[in-house]
Design an enzyme around this catalytic site. Structure first.
Site, PDB file in Angstrom:
ATOM      1  N   PHE A   1       0.862  -1.188   0.000  1.00 38.96           N
ATOM      2  CA  PHE A   1       0.000   0.000   0.000  1.00 38.96           C
ATOM      3  C   PHE A   1       0.897   1.236   0.000  1.00 38.96           C
ATOM      4  CE2 PHE A   1      -3.043   3.041   1.892  1.00 38.96           C
ATOM      5  CZ  PHE A   1      -4.096   2.861   1.009  1.00 38.96           C
TER       6      PHE A   1
ATOM      7  N   ASP B   1       1.230  -4.557   8.842  1.00 39.91           N
ATOM      8  CA  ASP B   1       0.096  -3.657   8.640  1.00 39.91           C
ATOM      9  C   ASP B   1      -1.152  -4.545   8.513  1.00 39.91           C
ATOM     10  OD1 ASP B   1      -1.912  -1.991   7.682  1.00 39.91           O
ATOM     11  OD2 ASP B   1      -0.538  -0.771   6.482  1.00 39.91           O
TER      12      ASP B   1
ATOM     13  N   TYR C   1     -11.161   2.366  10.277  1.00 36.79           N
ATOM     14  CA  TYR C   1     -12.371   2.712   9.509  1.00 36.79           C
ATOM     15  C   TYR C   1     -12.780   1.672   8.483  1.00 36.79           C
ATOM     16  CZ  TYR C   1      -8.677   4.716   6.458  1.00 36.79           C
ATOM     17  OH  TYR C   1      -7.556   4.905   5.707  1.00 36.79           O
ATOM     18  N   LYS C   2     -12.032   0.582   8.393  1.00 36.36           N
ATOM     19  CA  LYS C   2     -12.381  -0.463   7.421  1.00 36.36           C
ATOM     20  C   LYS C   2     -13.278  -1.504   8.102  1.00 36.36           C
ATOM     21  CE  LYS C   2      -8.435   0.682   4.607  1.00 36.36           C
ATOM     22  NZ  LYS C   2      -6.976   0.581   4.482  1.00 36.36           N
TER      23      LYS C   2
ATOM     24  N   ARG D   1     -12.914  -4.410  -7.095  1.00 38.17           N
ATOM     25  CA  ARG D   1     -12.697  -5.089  -5.818  1.00 38.17           C
ATOM     26  C   ARG D   1     -14.004  -5.087  -5.024  1.00 38.17           C
ATOM     27  NH1 ARG D   1      -8.740  -2.323  -1.308  1.00 38.17           N
ATOM     28  NH2 ARG D   1     -10.504  -0.892  -1.276  1.00 38.17           N
TER      29      ARG D   1
HETATM   30  C1  PLP Z   1      -6.265   1.709   4.463  1.00 38.39           C
HETATM   31  C2  PLP Z   1      -4.830   1.424   4.640  1.00 38.39           C
HETATM   32  C3  PLP Z   1      -4.014   2.327   5.331  1.00 38.39           C
HETATM   33  C4  PLP Z   1      -4.590   3.604   5.844  1.00 38.39           C
HETATM   34  O1  PLP Z   1      -3.675   4.460   6.392  1.00 38.39           O
HETATM   35  P1  PLP Z   1      -4.136   5.791   7.136  1.00 38.39           P
HETATM   36  O2  PLP Z   1      -2.884   6.497   7.411  1.00 38.39           O
HETATM   37  O3  PLP Z   1      -4.831   5.372   8.399  1.00 38.39           O
HETATM   38  O4  PLP Z   1      -5.053   6.529   6.223  1.00 38.39           O
HETATM   39  C5  PLP Z   1      -2.693   1.988   5.511  1.00 38.39           C
HETATM   40  N1  PLP Z   1      -2.195   0.820   5.044  1.00 38.39           N
HETATM   41  C6  PLP Z   1      -2.970  -0.063   4.379  1.00 38.39           C
HETATM   42  C7  PLP Z   1      -2.399  -1.351   3.907  1.00 38.39           C
HETATM   43  C8  PLP Z   1      -4.304   0.224   4.145  1.00 38.39           C
HETATM   44  O5  PLP Z   1      -5.051  -0.636   3.487  1.00 38.39           O
END
Ligand code: PLP
Length: 411
Positions: A126, A196, A221-222, A370
């Site tokens: 990511f 992560d 938030y997911k 997705r």
């Molecule tokens: C959604 C997501 C994030 C989000 O990071 P924020 O800093 O909280 O916005 C980070 N890493 C991964 C792999 C994600 O899917």
């Protein structure tokens, strides 16, 4: 044997998790397949926010820090999340964003092995993870970021490796690393792993302690349904907590925040990873989101995720054949997370056409559509209808309409 809509409905009737959908406010006509990007709104959140805003903030005002437990919320909600990820209550804290928490962990943990200069990560991780890693290594003397292909990660571990930064479930494909095995391999090479868990927490069964995990972050938030921009969580295994001193420091992570001392003394344990004042409205919304998992057994949840995924995959194979959709998510449940992704040359248009017909998935550039599978509020008939609409859009080529090709800001 083809699964009919009636078959799917019958499976909903015997689903042990069916009643949980009632915990959420989701428009009746909508099929929401994006809970892996923004979880749905728990009904309890609405009442709780009303109470926090009107009564706690409105009438108790600053007394709420003590009277309504605001000051302990990062630890309290962290302990709730710990229960979902196989960690001890005092090993998890809710604070900041995933991005910021990665910076905290990288810059603190890298200093444990000053002779090892490499932070290793995966190409296609990511992007925020790679961005923050790139900046974090510049903040640590002699560090550098090395990015290798997914299949080369283990071979790249060596005497130079300080930290390994990986996302447990890949945001595009849904491919999942074997957390215990990778953590152990890295440790044998002398490296700590930072996981992560953004697409894992609340989605797949996790045993951080059982898998020997030492450092992790994850998203609120997911799958945890904490609401837009909910704070993230940070995990440090008990035995490492006193050894790590955050570079990103603040008064809330101080041993005595209200002594107003000039000199920094880290708080004992996980609390040192707080920096500034916690966002109480968001934190209490996350608390409600995590409470939506109450009395839910992760194994039952995961079993339903597998069943929904398999139904989705087999219906697409059967009803969408010949239309260029290629499933890129691993077929084996133990190798994937809780979303199903397909490659298609017109994934963007397809996604827009689906949204117009009430099926909300998402597009990930350049060519992936997705669909998040959230068994708390998604049923078998929902999946059936989603694939039915997908098949019909593909068959009639409705995605070709020019209005679907207009790209605005898409999340
Ligand atoms: C959604 C997501 C994030 C989000 O990071 P924020 O800093 O909280 O916005 C980070 N890493 C991964 C792999 C994600 O899917």
């Amino acid at each position: 044997m083809s699964v009919s809509r009636e078959d799917a409905r019958a499976r909903d009737l015997t689903d042990p998790l069916r009643a949980l959908r009632d915990r959420f406010l989701i428009p009746e006509e909508l099929i929401y397949l994006d809970g892996n990007s923004l979880g749905a709104l728990p009904k309890a959140t609405v009442d709780k926010q009303e109470d926090v805003v009107r009564r706690q903030w409105g009438t108790s005002l600053i007394r709420s820090w003590n009277d309504h437990g605001w000051i302990d919320a990062p630890q309290r909600v962290g302990a709730m999340i710990a229960g979902l990820i196989g960690a001890k209550p005092h090993e998890v804290i809710v604070t900041d964003s995933v991005t910021v928490n990665l910076f905290k962990l990288i810059t603190a943990a890298a200093r444990l092995s000053p002779t090892r200069p490499v932070l290793l990560s995966e190409a296609g991780n990511f992007h925020t993870d790679l961005h923050v890693a790139g900046g974090a290594v510049e903040a640590v003397p002699n560090m550098r970021l090395e990015i290798v292909g997914r299949d080369e990660v283990e071979a790249a571990l060596g005497r130079d490796t300080n930290l390994l930064l990986l996302t447990h479930v890949h945001y595009k494909s849904g491919a999942r690393f074997d957390m215990g095995q990778v953590t152990a391999t890295a440790l044998q090479a002398g490296a700590l792993t930072i996981w992560d868990l953004s697409h894992s927490a609340g989605a797949v069964p996790l045993g951080l302690n059982a898998d020997g995990v030492e450092l992790a972050v994850g998203c609120g938030y997911k799958y945890l349904n904490g609401g837009p921009g909910a704070p993230a969580f940070l995990y440090v295994a008990e035995h490492l907590q006193e050894a790590l001193v955050p570079m990103l420091r603040g008064w809330m992570g101080h041993a005595a925040p209200f002594a107003f001392a000039d000199a920094y003394v880290p708080a004992p344990g996980i609390s040192r990873f707080l920096a500034g004042t916690p966002p109480i409205l968001s934190l209490t919304a996350l608390e409600s989101g995590v409470e939506s998992f109450r009395d839910v057994d992760m194994a039952t949840l995961w079993a339903k995720s597998i069943a929904l995924f398999d139904l989705f995959g087999s219906l697409v194979a059967e009803r969408c054949a010949g239309h260029g959709l290629q499933c890129i998510s691993p077929p084996e449940p133990e190798r994937r997370g809780s979303h199903i992704s397909f490659r298609h040359p017109n994934a963007f248009e397809l996604c827009q056409a689906l949204i117009e017909e009430g099926v909300i998935g998402d597009f990930r550039a350049p060519d992936i559509v997705r669909f998040g599978i959230t068994p708390l509020y998604l049923g078998y008939e929902n999946v059936w209808v989603a694939v039915d609409r997908l098949a019909s859009i593909l068959t009639d080529q409705r995605w070709r309409h020019p209005r679907f090709a207009v790209r605005g800001t898409v999340t």
